[in-house]
Design an enzyme around this catalytic site. Structure first.
Site, mmCIF file in Angstrom:
data_model
loop_
_atom_site.group_PDB
_atom_site.id
_atom_site.type_symbol
_atom_site.label_atom_id
_atom_site.label_comp_id
_atom_site.label_asym_id
_atom_site.label_seq_id
_atom_site.Cartn_x
_atom_site.Cartn_y
_atom_site.Cartn_z
ATOM 1 N N GLY A 141 0.598 -1.315 -0.009
ATOM 2 C CA GLY A 141 0.011 -0.140 -0.036
ATOM 3 C C GLY A 141 0.672 1.431 0.009
ATOM 4 O O GLY A 141 0.120 2.387 -0.244
ATOM 5 N N SER A 142 2.093 1.258 0.217
ATOM 6 C CA SER A 142 2.795 2.297 0.488
ATOM 7 C C SER A 142 3.311 2.955 -0.954
ATOM 8 O O SER A 142 3.649 2.366 -1.876
ATOM 9 C CB SER A 142 4.404 1.971 1.100
ATOM 10 O OG SER A 142 5.368 2.815 0.702
ATOM 11 N N ALA A 143 2.964 4.358 -1.049
ATOM 12 C CA ALA A 143 3.222 5.004 -2.381
ATOM 13 C C ALA A 143 4.568 4.968 -2.937
ATOM 14 O O ALA A 143 5.030 4.778 -3.982
ATOM 15 C CB ALA A 143 2.590 6.394 -2.111
#
Length: 216
Positions: free
Chosen positions: A10-12
């Protein structure tokens, strides 16, 4: 030796690295980091990244952290001559400027506004939202008459910024009201290699996380 990527879907910043790897047709050995259970704070992880952040890349035993350092390193090593990170000094300086704008202004302001709400239960701060809007106006200005954020070609600056801007979809920030940003966003989604796999899946995971946290 494999190129290992310690990441969270989920980390950009992690998605920016995945996008860059896909654009380079580079296979990464993905290693999921369990932040919830403090895996990033264990001695073996701190040994490779004292900042205990994700993403972290380990290439033949050499560790690199900070996503924007990782993506430029990958092109320097595995994409010689690629337009993703142009070798011409002026063209590269423009890409660098956009990357610094991303980490120091655009993504920074988004994080300052949104993350206290989802991770700390804080109320929305109108002043912080105004700063995000100002950053989006700057991005919109950068894109005036330009296909991509640093000119006519897709670069790592687009991949880094699109990973962050796509995360805005999980918030109340309407970035699509800025015509140039909206056009650019759709262009990158359709032209960045492997966008669905490298960014969209992780974005869905981020949205699911946000929804679960806001329900608490």
């Amino acid at each position: 030796m494999p190129v290992d990527l310690y990441y969270v879907p989920g980390s950009a910043p992690c998605r920016a690295v995945l996008l860059t790897a896909r654009a380079l047709n580079l296979n990464l050995n993905l290693k999921l980091v369990d932040l919830h259970h403090g895996e990033h704070l264990k001695p073996e992880y701190l040994k490779i990244n004292p900042q205990h952040t994700v993403p972290t890349l380990v290439d033949d035993g050499y560790p690199i952290y900070e996503s924007r350092a990782i993506i430029t390193y990958l092109v320097n090593k595995y994409g010689k001559g690629s337009a993703l990170y142009p070798e011409d000094p002026k063209a590269r300086a423009l890409v660098d400027q956009r990357l610094y704008f991303d980490i120091g202004t655009l993504y920074q302001r988004f994080g300052d506004y949104f993350y206290p709400q989802i991770f700390g239960g804080a109320p929305a701060d109108k002043d912080k939202l105004a700063k995000v809007e100002d950053a989006l106006k700057l991005l919109d200005t950068f894109l005036e008459g330009q296909k991509y954020v640093a000119g006519a070609n897709l670069t790592v600056a687009d991949l880094s910024i699109v990973a962050g801007v796509s995360s805005f979809e999980a918030s109340d920030i309407d970035f699509k009201k800025y015509a140039n940003v909206k056009r650019w966003y759709e262009t990158v989604k359709s032209t960045a290699p492997g966008y669905q796999e490298a960014n969209e899946k992780g974005l869905d995971a981020f949205k699911a996380l946000v929804n679960s946290l806001l329900k608490k």
